[in-house]
Design an enzyme around this catalytic site. Structure first.
Site, mmCIF file in Angstrom:
data_model
loop_
_atom_site.group_PDB
_atom_site.id
_atom_site.type_symbol
_atom_site.label_atom_id
_atom_site.label_comp_id
_atom_site.label_asym_id
_atom_site.label_seq_id
_atom_site.Cartn_x
_atom_site.Cartn_y
_atom_site.Cartn_z
ATOM 1 C CB THR A 1 80.850 83.422 -68.623
ATOM 2 O OG1 THR A 1 80.139 82.387 -69.269
ATOM 3 C CG2 THR A 1 80.352 84.751 -69.142
ATOM 4 C CB SER B 1 82.219 74.823 -66.028
ATOM 5 O OG SER B 1 80.893 75.265 -66.127
ATOM 6 C CB THR C 1 77.982 80.052 -64.074
ATOM 7 O OG1 THR C 1 77.519 80.135 -65.418
ATOM 8 C CG2 THR C 1 78.678 81.326 -63.660
ATOM 9 C CG ASP C 2 77.001 76.298 -68.111
ATOM 10 O OD1 ASP C 2 76.423 77.328 -67.728
ATOM 11 O OD2 ASP C 2 77.170 76.015 -69.311
ATOM 12 C CE LYS D 1 74.063 79.256 -65.139
ATOM 13 N NZ LYS D 1 75.002 79.099 -66.261
HETATM 14 N N1 GLU Z 1 79.135 77.295 -70.507
HETATM 15 C C1 GLU Z 1 80.192 78.051 -69.979
HETATM 16 C C2 GLU Z 1 80.775 77.480 -68.693
HETATM 17 O O1 GLU Z 1 80.107 76.865 -67.926
HETATM 18 C C3 GLU Z 1 79.825 79.457 -69.737
HETATM 19 C C4 GLU Z 1 78.877 79.627 -68.604
HETATM 20 C C5 GLU Z 1 79.386 80.604 -67.580
HETATM 21 O O2 GLU Z 1 80.545 80.610 -67.218
HETATM 22 O O3 GLU Z 1 78.560 81.398 -67.166
HETATM 23 O O4 GLU Z 1 81.921 77.684 -68.436
#
Ligand code: GLU
Length: 360
Positions: free
Chosen positions: A46, A93, A126-127, A199
């Protein structure tokens, strides 16, 4: 004379101006030299996400912006570091694979071994950020700061958290205080250990928490560290990224009412070398799942009980230990998978694997 004097002064003034400019340039060079050299390894997420709408914070494209654009978007980074970037991947991710994880970690290891690099910042979705962070925490053989950062709002959103997270991450990566603390996750003004952080919320910017163990520090303009990590990391572990060519398949099976053995059988059939069982409560495992675990262990797999509660220690259980069912200590299922993959690159001995879970 006067004219002559004036004529003589002109070149002198020019020389002075030139000297002044040179001096300023030298000073600025000097300043640059005094700044830490930080390398940014970008993987997507993100923080590199974009959308047409400034108010959309969920239906955007993750991994849309390249590493140079990420750096250019925060010109203030130039005041705190000599920063340069490399694109390792540009993905959400959830699509991080063992292969990309190895590519990223090997590059981070190489860079940190170089005298030209003082610290690394990894940008990441973040995932699954905590999995990559914990992996780096275990395999990098360096004391230099290693920071993993993401954002919850895409770069195009009102109140995007990426720029401030990135600024803080670079600040921490360039700080002396961050040395020797293992891989650090910097998000939302907090500095967390990769070992403890997870998370906890699908969408909010304060999603990363170290619920039971606490954060290591905060950034309130300056950096304030409060705690050290008690678990072994980086130079103290048995794992060296330079020596790891591939990772074995380790699957996670979630425990629930009325679960059975067939998911264990499926994992064995699919080539798993280890299984993490995300049990209920203190790593409890149903009688049916136990049959699946026993059959898998008979085929040589390592099986580790973790907990779907995601908090607290999964304690040793004498009856299950006799059956060689291991316990994940306080690692949640996804981090237990990371450690079991690494453990299996070294040994199949359940006792040795349990020691890793107790110490790392
Ligand atoms: N689903 C995406 C990832 O993990 C976006 C989540 C994020 O980065 O906050 O890259």
């Amino acid at each position: 004379m006067i004219t002559g004097c004036a004529g003589a002064n002109e070149p002198l003034n020019e020389t002075r101006a030139e000297a002044k400019a040179e001096n300023a340039a030298a000073k600025s060079d000097q300043k640059q030299k005094n700044l830490p050299n930080i390398r940014m390894l970008a993987t997507g997420g993100t923080i590199a996400g974009a959308d047409k709408s400034k108010t959309s914070t969920t239906n955007y494209k993750a991994g849309a912006v390249g590493v140079d654009a990420l750096i250019e978007a925060v010109p203030e980074l130039q005041d705190i570091a000599n920063i340069s970037g490399e694109q390792i991947a540009n993905i959400g991710s959830q699509n991080m694979t063992n292969q990309t994880l190895l590519k990223l970690s090997k590059r981070a290891g190489e860079l940190l071994a170089s005298d030209d690099v003082d610290g690394i910042v990894v940008t990441h979705g973040t995932d699954t950020l905590e999995e990559t962070a914990y992996f780096l925490n275990l395999v990098i053989k360096s004391d230099k700061p290693l920071v993993i950062v993401g954002s919850m709002r895409p770069s195009t959103a009102i109140g995007a958290d990426g720029p401030s997270n990135l600024y803080n991450a670079v600040k921490v990566a360039g700080s002396k205080e961050a040395k020797g603390k293992g891989a650090l996750v910097v998000m939302n003004d907090r500095i967390a250990s990769a070992r403890y952080v997870t998370k906890t919320n699908t969408t909010t910017p304060d999603t990363f928490k170290s619920e039971e163990m606490g954060n290591l520090g905060v950034i309130a303009n300056d950096i304030y560290f409060f705690n050290d990590i008690a678990k072994k990391h980086t130079k103290e572990t048995d794992f060296d990224i330079a020596k790891i060519a591939r990772l074995p398949q380790v699957d996670i099976i979630y425990g629930y009412q009325s679960d059975g053995r067939y998911l264990f059988d499926a994992a064995v059939k699919a080539g798993a070398k280890g299984i993490i069982y995300a049990g209920s409560g203190n790593g409890s495992i149903s009688d049916e799942a136990k049959k699946g675990a026993a059959a898998a262990m008979k085929k040589g797999l390592a099986v580790v009980r973790s907990s779907r509660t995601k908090n607290g220690v999964v304690t040793p259980n004498p009856e299950l230990e006799k059956a060689k069912l291991l316990a994940s200590n306080s690692l949640n299922p996804e981090k237990a998978r990371i450690l079991l993959m690494l453990a299996l690159t070294k040994t199949n001995d359940p006792q040795k694997i349990q020691t890793y879970f107790n110490e790392y």
